[in-house]
Design an enzyme around this catalytic site. Sequence first.
Site, PDB file in Angstrom:
ATOM      1  N   GLY A 349       0.816  -1.213   0.000  1.00 50.26           N
ATOM      2  CA  GLY A 349       0.000   0.000   0.000  1.00 50.26           C
ATOM      3  C   GLY A 349       0.845   1.257   0.000  1.00 50.26           C
ATOM      4  CB  ALA A 350       1.862   3.964   1.284  1.00 53.95           C
ATOM      5  CG  HIS A 355       3.566   0.535  -5.336  1.00 56.73           C
ATOM      6  ND1 HIS A 355       3.693   1.617  -4.496  1.00 56.73           N
ATOM      7  CD2 HIS A 355       4.178  -0.487  -4.694  1.00 56.73           C
ATOM      8  CE1 HIS A 355       4.331   1.254  -3.396  1.00 56.73           C
ATOM      9  NE2 HIS A 355       4.649  -0.012  -3.493  1.00 56.73           N
ATOM     10  CB  SER A 504      10.701   4.114  -1.309  1.00 58.58           C
ATOM     11  OG  SER A 504      10.404   3.536  -0.038  1.00 58.58           O
TER      12      SER A 504
HETATM   13  P1  AMP Z   1       6.106  -2.574  -1.461  1.00 65.10           P
HETATM   14  O1  AMP Z   1       4.744  -2.005  -1.359  1.00 65.10           O
HETATM   15  O2  AMP Z   1       7.186  -1.626  -1.079  1.00 65.10           O
HETATM   16  O3  AMP Z   1       6.227  -3.928  -0.812  1.00 65.10           O
HETATM   17  O4  AMP Z   1       6.361  -2.832  -3.025  1.00 65.10           O
HETATM   18  C1  AMP Z   1       5.509  -3.636  -3.772  1.00 65.10           C
HETATM   19  C2  AMP Z   1       6.118  -3.932  -5.115  1.00 65.10           C
HETATM   20  O5  AMP Z   1       6.379  -2.715  -5.801  1.00 65.10           O
HETATM   21  C3  AMP Z   1       7.450  -4.656  -5.018  1.00 65.10           C
HETATM   22  O6  AMP Z   1       7.526  -5.616  -6.063  1.00 65.10           O
HETATM   23  C4  AMP Z   1       8.442  -3.555  -5.194  1.00 65.10           C
HETATM   24  O7  AMP Z   1       9.679  -3.993  -5.700  1.00 65.10           O
HETATM   25  C5  AMP Z   1       7.732  -2.669  -6.190  1.00 65.10           C
HETATM   26  N1  AMP Z   1       8.248  -1.310  -6.124  1.00 65.10           N
HETATM   27  C6  AMP Z   1       8.358  -0.520  -5.025  1.00 65.10           C
HETATM   28  N2  AMP Z   1       8.936   0.653  -5.341  1.00 65.10           N
HETATM   29  C7  AMP Z   1       9.206   0.603  -6.670  1.00 65.10           C
HETATM   30  C8  AMP Z   1       9.800   1.510  -7.591  1.00 65.10           C
HETATM   31  N3  AMP Z   1      10.272   2.705  -7.220  1.00 65.10           N
HETATM   32  N4  AMP Z   1       9.917   1.129  -8.875  1.00 65.10           N
HETATM   33  C9  AMP Z   1       9.490  -0.095  -9.267  1.00 65.10           C
HETATM   34  N5  AMP Z   1       8.906  -0.985  -8.461  1.00 65.10           N
HETATM   35  C10 AMP Z   1       8.769  -0.647  -7.170  1.00 65.10           C
END
Ligand code: AMP
Length: 602
Positions: A349-350, A355, A504
């Site tokens: 989320g967020a 994403h 992020s």
């Molecule tokens: P998270 O919500 O941080 O667990 O991320 C969920 C998915 O989105 C994971 O597969 C991450 O690698 C991907 N992700 C997060 N930030 C980025 C970004 N800046 N660019 C590409 N993919 C991302």
Amino acid sequence: MLASALRAAGHAVVAASAVSQDSRDRIDALLPGVPVLEVPQVVERAELVLLTVPDDVLPGLVAGIAETGGWQAGQIVIHTAGRYGTQVLEPAQRAGAIPVALHPAMTFTGTSIDLSRLVGCPFAVTAPAPVLPIGQALVVEIGGEPVVLPEAARPLYHAALAHGANHLVTLVAQAMRSLQQAGIEEPGAYLTPLLTAALDGTLRDGELALTGPVLRGDAGTVAEHLERLAELAGQDATFVDLPPTYRALARATTQRAWAGGRFADSTARALLDAIDPPADTPGVPDTAPTATPDLPAAPADHPGRAPQPTDPPDPQTDPASPVLVRTRAELRSALGRQHGTRAVVMTMGALHEGHLDLVREARRRADHVVVTIFVNPLQFGAGEDLDAYPRDLEADLAKVAAAGADIVFAPDRQTVYPDGEPAVRIDPGPVATRLEGATRPTHFAGVLTVVHKLLHLTRPDVALFGQKDAQQLALVRSMVRDLDLDVEVVAVPIRREPDGLAMSSRNAYLDAPQRQAALALSAALTAGAERVTDGAAAVLRAAREHLAAAPGIRLDYLELVDPETMEPVQFGQGGPALLAVAAWVGSTRLIDNVILDLQEDE
Ligand code: AMP
């Protein structure tokens, strides 16, 4: 139920077919003594076949019976799917059957109460002109009022009924649940006189029946309603659908009232600003050409208003908005309605554009896209930011709607781990002890366990992961390989801010000076990448020097590793390598990486 009505009108019901236990029970109750047989046998025995299956099943059923030569010349074939005319019965018609589409404008309970509801009930009848009287006569026999509807009008007709009747249920249920929260004990009884008056008034006078804050131009009241509803949704996620529904309906109500000349442009503008505060509406240009840029065109006979540009697409009212499911049962039933290939994007989320890149890529690769939103406690270590992790489900829903998700699965902790922390987990092996794993020793066991569970729960053909979490990606790939999971893993490149910072959810923790300091991570990677033709040692040296000179960051690691094993590359070695960095900026831990193609040293 229709069969029961036809029987009451003197027709012999020779047989019925049922798949679910519910349907069998209904046949027992409403058609006592009628044998329950397989579909081909029912079709073989009947002069009139009534098909009352879900809309999506109907075309396949009709074609399937045609393939086995089941339809007979002269047989009357009736279906009751609202959205179809008789075109869908074409395979039966080709075999000489007489096609008729009937649709009662009524909601049914599946019990004998329904029979009395048929009396005087309007039925849309669609059929080729020569056989229309057959459909009309059948409706009259069971006490209904036949209304002839052309084939082409059926989808719109059905959309109108579903919007009015089915969405009314959602609306009234939302009002009841909100009243309960406000302390009204019997919300149903409380609402009855008000809603009955509103419904009667609308059915009689249309939009002229409107009363309330929008009509009075009370923008402050509308804004306060939205604030309170957002607060409620923030406290209790089961109300998360309430603010967008209120907003969409308040906007439509304003636009309709304005188009009907009920108030001035400035009142409409104030209301629309209260509903969608301008800062949150990036689709509307700053230098709007008129005072009312997002009002719909007024009817031609409405004096004094030029046609206006139509609204920008709005994810909150867009019909493609995803279904939000929170329980395993809801997920199962939403998945059951999908046909074709499926991609899953797992997130905490967020959501940000990184994403959404995953969601958009998923859209390109499969017929359906499921996004999961779950802050997985298992992957957070003691003292990490589990409780503080940013959560904003309402905003996330709007974002994934625009990016093309069909289902958002946002379970709570209890749903994912009904028995508490799982005793059986995925052992991620030695790769998980390196880089991130050195600082976060239990992290990847938690990640792979939840990824494994979510793969089983969502059953995708493709799963998309971001290159941003390169070690996670490598571990998911090896889990899929080592445990023979039947899913294709697709990596998506890192999405960055214009100044280079990798996007992020944790960037939200950074204040302005920290945000500036954080740029050192991506800048160090770039400095290293610029030396790629000089070999591994030069790459590392350049990146290290950059970080050593950067203020406001505390380095955790900077390493040049094999992208699969995460083992350091040997100096002099060529081929693909991952330059990965992790650092603290204040109390926020950030990671970033870049893939390089190293030159072999002579
Ligand atoms: P998270 O919500 O941080 O667990 O991320 C969920 C998915 O989105 C994971 O597969 C991450 O690698 C991907 N992700 C997060 N930030 C980025 C970004 N800046 N660019 C590409 N993919 C991302």
